[in-house]
Design an enzyme around this catalytic site. Structure first.
Site, PDB file in Angstrom:
ATOM      1  N   TYR A 174       0.833  -1.203   0.000  1.00 33.17           N
ATOM      2  CA  TYR A 174       0.000   0.000   0.000  1.00 33.17           C
ATOM      3  C   TYR A 174       0.869   1.255   0.000  1.00 33.17           C
ATOM      4  O   TYR A 174       1.399   1.649   1.050  1.00 33.17           O
ATOM      5  CB  TYR A 174      -0.895   0.018   1.250  1.00 33.17           C
ATOM      6  CG  TYR A 174      -2.101  -0.884   1.181  1.00 33.17           C
ATOM      7  CD1 TYR A 174      -2.361  -1.671   0.067  1.00 33.17           C
ATOM      8  CD2 TYR A 174      -2.995  -0.937   2.245  1.00 33.17           C
ATOM      9  CE1 TYR A 174      -3.471  -2.483   0.012  1.00 33.17           C
ATOM     10  CE2 TYR A 174      -4.120  -1.748   2.196  1.00 33.17           C
ATOM     11  CZ  TYR A 174      -4.353  -2.515   1.080  1.00 33.17           C
ATOM     12  OH  TYR A 174      -5.462  -3.326   1.027  1.00 33.17           O
ATOM     13  N   LYS A 207      -1.263  -8.261  -2.629  1.00 29.98           N
ATOM     14  CA  LYS A 207      -2.507  -7.531  -2.432  1.00 29.98           C
ATOM     15  C   LYS A 207      -2.244  -6.046  -2.648  1.00 29.98           C
ATOM     16  O   LYS A 207      -1.405  -5.454  -1.962  1.00 29.98           O
ATOM     17  CB  LYS A 207      -3.060  -7.744  -1.023  1.00 29.98           C
ATOM     18  CG  LYS A 207      -4.326  -6.930  -0.741  1.00 29.98           C
ATOM     19  CD  LYS A 207      -4.704  -6.942   0.739  1.00 29.98           C
ATOM     20  CE  LYS A 207      -5.928  -6.065   0.983  1.00 29.98           C
ATOM     21  NZ  LYS A 207      -6.236  -5.904   2.412  1.00 29.98           N
TER      22      LYS A 207
END
Length: 309
Positions: A174, A207
């Protein structure tokens, strides 16, 4: 459980891994309603640590109980359930063997000051994952943070230990922090870079967030334009992130993000499917709905990934 040809082809991409890690990846890929398709839907419930209990669970109070999330993942036929140490311990015995689990081994919280470095504390261990029967550990990195290098070194060591003990690694990549603008957190060049970093660090499953068509880095913009990389649609941007994950040799799933309408969730899934992504890791957009609505939505997502909707 007999692995399908699709799953065997995916596992063959992990040439440096031992049978333990491949077995855990196979376990997740062959579980639930998407078993054998190469697609995955994972339920992540680490938002209580990140955002606090009321922000996470008050919209659907059943979510205060960790057992609720185990049951939701099992009844929806999902590929895996991911959570920090406490929630997994709270149901590990009751639900042993019923759903592959991913132990989130680092976490941040929203009570820290805005001036603190973007970082996460290590809150669990590989041995905890073994003790709880987990298929994988999950670890967040923040590309763009001044603390990112420390996070990279932490996950390299934890991944090494996990792989040696036959446990797979999922990296939440992220972008955020001092080197990233707010708009840049979801920029396509930054998102693809984040996926590539996770692959470089040895992630078995990556992810990331879905990207916008914004390009943050001037030098990257030149490269995108010179190569004629299509970023005009969500599916095209997913394709670029898949390509950045070793040309699709690593499993990549996309987060659901903040709560939104069901139609938007379905549109995201179609873009992930059409762009060649492996699926969704969807938390708030499932567990903040009522159980009935969540099961209906997750069932529709299964149909989308199967090409039926």
């Amino acid at each position: 459980m007999k692995a399908t040809g699709t799953v065997k082809k995916i596992l063959a991409n992990y040439e440096g891994e031992n049978p333990g890690v491949k077995g855990k990846l196979c376990q997740m890929l062959m579980n639930g309603k998407l078993a054998g398709t190469g697609k995955m839907i994972i339920l992540p419930v680490d938002q209580g640590f990140e955002h606090g209990p009321a922000r996470s669970f008050a919209p659907n109070p059943e979510g205060y109980d960790p057992h609720y999330h185990y049951k939701l993942a099992i009844d929806a036929g999902l590929s895996a359930y991911a959570a920090p140490l406490g929630p997994l311990e709270a149901g590990a015995d009751t639900f042993a063997g019923q759903i592959p689990t991913i132990l989130k081994v680092n976490s941040a919280n929203s009570l820290m000051s805005g001036t603190s470095g973007k970082n996460q504390a290590v809150t669990a261990s590989v041995d905890d994952a073994l003790r709880l029967g987990c298929a994988a550990i999950g670890f967040t990195i923040y590309p763009g943070s001044d603390m990112a290098l420390d996070m990279f070194e932490e996950i390299v060591e934890m991944r090494k230990e996990a792989a040696a003990k036959g446990v797979a690694t999922v990296i939440w990549s992220y972008p955020r922090g001092e080197g990233i603008t707010k708009e840049g957190e979801t920029a396509i060049d930054v998102g693809a870079y984040a996926a590539h970093m996770a692959a470089l660090l040895g992630a078995h499953i990556i992810k990331i967030k879905l990207s916008t068509d914004h390009i943050m880095q001037p030098e990257a913009k030149k490269s995108f334009e010179a190569a004629g990389i299509d970023i005009s649609t969500q599916a095209a941007r997913v394709k670029e992130c898949v390509r950045s994950s070793f040309d699709g040799r690593r499993i990549i799933v996309f987060s659901g993000g903040a709560s939104k309408g069901a139609d938007a969730v379905y549109d995201d899934a179609r873009a992930i499917r059409d762009g060649g992504g492996n699926g969704s890791i969807i938390g708030r957009n499932s567990f903040q709905r009522s159980r009935e609505d969540a099961l209906e939505m997750l069932g529709k997502l299964v149909d989308i990934y199967k090409g039926k909707a």
